[in-house]
Design a protein around this motif. Structure first.
Motif, PDB file in Angstrom:
ATOM      1  N   THR A 151       2.488   2.735   4.484  1.00  0.00           N
ATOM      2  CA  THR A 151       2.861   3.983   4.986  1.00  0.00           C
ATOM      3  C   THR A 151       3.488   3.483   6.046  1.00  0.00           C
ATOM      4  OG1 THR A 151       3.322   6.236   5.512  1.00  0.00           O
ATOM      5  CG2 THR A 151       0.980   5.789   5.801  1.00  0.00           C
ATOM      6  N   THR A 152       4.979   3.180   5.544  1.00  0.00           N
ATOM      7  CA  THR A 152       6.093   2.379   7.053  1.00  0.00           C
ATOM      8  C   THR A 152       6.990   2.759   6.610  1.00  0.00           C
ATOM      9  OG1 THR A 152       6.235   0.511   8.793  1.00  0.00           O
ATOM     10  CG2 THR A 152       6.276   0.532   5.933  1.00  0.00           C
ATOM     11  N   ASP A 153       8.239   2.812   8.218  1.00  0.00           N
ATOM     12  CA  ASP A 153       9.416   3.228   8.763  1.00  0.00           C
ATOM     13  C   ASP A 153       9.995   1.574   8.575  1.00  0.00           C
ATOM     14  OD1 ASP A 153       7.935   2.571  10.873  1.00  0.00           O
ATOM     15  OD2 ASP A 153       9.997   3.453  11.782  1.00  0.00           O
ATOM     16  N   ASP A 154       9.317   0.693   8.298  1.00  0.00           N
ATOM     17  CA  ASP A 154       9.572  -0.881   8.691  1.00  0.00           C
ATOM     18  C   ASP A 154      10.095  -2.173   8.107  1.00  0.00           C
ATOM     19  OD1 ASP A 154       9.896  -2.177  11.549  1.00  0.00           O
ATOM     20  OD2 ASP A 154       9.363  -3.641   9.897  1.00  0.00           O
ATOM     21  N   ASP A 155      11.423  -2.410   7.606  1.00  0.00           N
ATOM     22  CA  ASP A 155      10.868  -3.015   6.812  1.00  0.00           C
ATOM     23  C   ASP A 155      10.615  -4.118   6.422  1.00  0.00           C
ATOM     24  OD1 ASP A 155      13.172  -1.760   5.475  1.00  0.00           O
ATOM     25  OD2 ASP A 155      14.867  -2.772   6.329  1.00  0.00           O
ATOM     26  N   GLU A 156      10.601  -5.372   7.652  1.00  0.00           N
ATOM     27  CA  GLU A 156       9.424  -6.771   7.924  1.00  0.00           C
ATOM     28  C   GLU A 156       7.921  -5.757   7.371  1.00  0.00           C
ATOM     29  OE1 GLU A 156       8.438  -9.837  10.764  1.00  0.00           O
ATOM     30  OE2 GLU A 156       9.752  -8.490  11.348  1.00  0.00           O
ATOM     31  N   ILE A 157       7.549  -4.705   7.970  1.00  0.00           N
ATOM     32  CA  ILE A 157       6.006  -4.320   7.683  1.00  0.00           C
ATOM     33  C   ILE A 157       6.183  -3.933   6.317  1.00  0.00           C
ATOM     34  CG2 ILE A 157       4.553  -2.292   7.896  1.00  0.00           C
ATOM     35  CD1 ILE A 157       5.165  -2.444  10.769  1.00  0.00           C
ATOM     36  N   ALA A 158       7.175  -3.355   5.837  1.00  0.00           N
ATOM     37  CA  ALA A 158       7.155  -3.085   4.301  1.00  0.00           C
ATOM     38  C   ALA A 158       6.768  -4.053   3.193  1.00  0.00           C
ATOM     39  CB  ALA A 158       8.111  -2.456   4.165  1.00  0.00           C
ATOM     40  N   GLU A 159       7.362  -5.057   3.829  1.00  0.00           N
ATOM     41  CA  GLU A 159       7.365  -6.923   3.282  1.00  0.00           C
ATOM     42  C   GLU A 159       5.536  -7.449   2.764  1.00  0.00           C
ATOM     43  OE1 GLU A 159       9.114 -10.085   0.067  1.00  0.00           O
ATOM     44  OE2 GLU A 159      10.019  -7.491   0.894  1.00  0.00           O
ATOM     45  N   VAL A 160       5.479  -7.452   4.590  1.00  0.00           N
ATOM     46  CA  VAL A 160       4.462  -7.937   4.263  1.00  0.00           C
ATOM     47  C   VAL A 160       3.081  -7.365   3.472  1.00  0.00           C
ATOM     48  CG1 VAL A 160       2.462  -8.513   6.156  1.00  0.00           C
ATOM     49  CG2 VAL A 160       4.772  -9.072   6.726  1.00  0.00           C
ATOM     50  N   SER A 161       3.561  -6.120   3.753  1.00  0.00           N
ATOM     51  CA  SER A 161       2.264  -5.453   2.990  1.00  0.00           C
ATOM     52  C   SER A 161       2.230  -5.145   1.421  1.00  0.00           C
ATOM     53  CB  SER A 161       2.488  -4.137   3.204  1.00  0.00           C
ATOM     54  OG  SER A 161       2.548  -3.673   4.674  1.00  0.00           O
ATOM     55  N   SER A 162       3.619  -5.441   1.147  1.00  0.00           N
ATOM     56  CA  SER A 162       3.857  -5.925  -0.813  1.00  0.00           C
ATOM     57  C   SER A 162       2.948  -6.920  -0.827  1.00  0.00           C
ATOM     58  CB  SER A 162       5.485  -5.538  -0.790  1.00  0.00           C
ATOM     59  OG  SER A 162       5.661  -5.587  -1.713  1.00  0.00           O
ATOM     60  N   VAL A 163       3.371  -7.958  -0.011  1.00  0.00           N
ATOM     61  CA  VAL A 163       3.071  -9.437  -0.579  1.00  0.00           C
ATOM     62  C   VAL A 163       1.726  -9.774  -0.367  1.00  0.00           C
ATOM     63  CG1 VAL A 163       3.181 -12.190   0.568  1.00  0.00           C
ATOM     64  CG2 VAL A 163       5.588 -10.034  -0.033  1.00  0.00           C
ATOM     65  N   ALA A 164       1.127  -9.287   0.997  1.00  0.00           N
ATOM     66  CA  ALA A 164      -0.539  -9.019   0.294  1.00  0.00           C
ATOM     67  C   ALA A 164      -1.010  -7.881  -0.498  1.00  0.00           C
ATOM     68  CB  ALA A 164      -0.603  -8.434   2.115  1.00  0.00           C
ATOM     69  N   GLY A 165      -0.604  -7.759  -1.392  1.00  0.00           N
ATOM     70  CA  GLY A 165      -0.654  -6.208  -2.540  1.00  0.00           C
ATOM     71  C   GLY A 165      -0.726  -5.195  -2.349  1.00  0.00           C
TER      72      GLY A 165
END
Length: 400
Positions: free
Chosen positions: A64-78
């Motif tokens: 759960t995040t408000d940040d685009d970069e964190i969202a991208e890194v997290s999504s790529v990680a699975g």
């Protein structure tokens, strides 16, 4: 909301999921962009995602995040990503409020959550086995809430109103031996597991019957400032379990990697270096496995070319911008940068290490290189480091 939902074959028969929830705001005061800072070459939020996903008891990992970069890194990680409303991303918002928001979003989407594992990305060394233990205690109905802690026999003190030292967990006049003392447990902050229904009712992570998942003390580092981040980076190669490196290509520096970073010079100015025959055997095995390799060198030296020819490995010399040269080579070979392991030892390797999926450092590398590395080897440059990396890249049968 975006990201993968559990595959049908990963959903328990009763349809009730154990969900790991990782709160990761974009803003932080003590360490700017903390959740994206790297330990062992990997962003803290990615380390948390991978640790949670590696726990066999976890069915779904959500960030759960408000940040685009964190969202991208997290999504790529699975992980599945749920965007947090601005009101829940302020400094005053509690972690519990973020977890409740995720539960609302998941259940609105038809996901039934039975057990929650609240995971903190600020703990870089989260033991997956500890998560499994905690969830098991909930599922077996032994406890309603379980937290991670390590066993300690330390003598604790506090200061009273007059600034005098006062013993807390012991009698200062009687100092029994360790084996005669009762252990206490220090909360690590890494993870908390609890029944979703009970959490909704209590609105906080400790409720009902509270249990402890005992974890190794070495996993208990929690990052709240730059000094703790530096300590975590320094010990990552010791705490992290050695694991295969699923790279599809290997790129290395030369001086300080294939050599011990020293040179012998004769009276005519000819340079000689010491290399490892062990490394040569490793490179030979890598070639037989069909895995591409490249040597990148800032210097122009005949010994580099000679060693490359001996190893039957292409060499690029006089490279000032190693990152650009590496990216160009990878594009020509049709290899994604995320699938490359780069082995370096000094600061001129940092650019190349920063763009690959597997930045690796020799054991005696510069501190900044060790901090950037996702893997720090146990062998020094010129002393089998290249062979060690290759053994981690090669599959067990040596064939890919």
């Amino acid at each position: 909301m975006h990201g993968p939902v559990p595959a049908d074959d990963s959903v328990p028969a009763d349809g009730v999921l154990t969900v790991a929830i990782i709160p990761a705001r974009g803003r932080s005061k003590g360490v700017p962009r903390k959740n994206l800072r790297r330990v062992g070459g990997t962003a803290l939020v990615e380390r948390a995602v991978r640790a949670a996903a590696a726990a066999s008891a976890v069915d779904l990992v959500v960030v759960t995040t408000d940040d685009d970069e964190i969202a991208e890194v997290s999504s790529v990680a699975g992980a599945q990503v749920i965007r947090r409303p601005a009101a829940l991303a302020r400094d005053t918002a509690s972690s519990e409020s973020a977890v409740l928001h995720v539960l609302d979003e998941l259940e609105a989407g038809g996901v039934t959550v039975g057990t929650v594992v609240f995971v903190q990305a600020t703990s870089p060394f989260i033991p997956s086995a500890g998560i499994d233990d905690a969830v098991g205690q909930i599922r077996d109905d032994r406890f309603d809430s379980v937290f991670s802690a390590y066993e300690t026999y330390g003598f604790l003190w506090r200061r009273d109103s007059g600034d005098n030292a006062e013993a807390i967990n012991h009698d200062a006049a009687h100092r029994p031996r360790r084996q005669d003392r009762e252990p206490h447990y220090l909360e690590t902050g890494a993870f908390y597991a609890f029944a979703a229904e009970g959490f909704r009712a209590a609105q906080h992570r400790f409720f009902g019957r509270v249990g402890i998942a005992v974890v190794p003390e070495r996993t208990a580092i929690e990052i709240d400032d730059e000094q703790q981040l530096a300590v975590a980076s320094a010990v990552a190669s010791i705490v992290d379990e050695p694991a295969p490196i699923p790279a599809k290509a290997v790129v290395t520096d030369f001086d300080g990697v294939h050599t011990d970073d020293t040179a012998f010079v004769d009276s005519n100015g000819h340079e000689f270096v010491r290399v490892s025959r062990e490394d040569g055997m490793g490179v030979s095995r890598l070639r037989r496995a069909g895995i591409p390799m490249l040597i990148l060198s800032t210097e122009t030296n005949a010994v580099v070319g000679a060693r490359g020819r001996k190893l039957q490995v292409p060499v690029l010399q006089a490279i000032d911008d190693k990152a650009a040269a590496l990216a160009e080579w990878a594009a020509g070979e049709g290899i994604a940068l995320g699938d490359i392991a780069y082995l370096g030892n000094d600061v001129n390797d940092l650019g190349a290490m920063g763009i690959v999926g597997w930045p690796v450092a020799v054991a005696d590398a510069h501190p900044l290189v060790r901090a950037q590395a996702r893997v720090v080897l146990t062998r020094d440059g010129g002393d089998g480091a290249v062979r060690e990396l290759i053994e981690r890249v090669l599959p067990p049968d040596g064939v890919r």
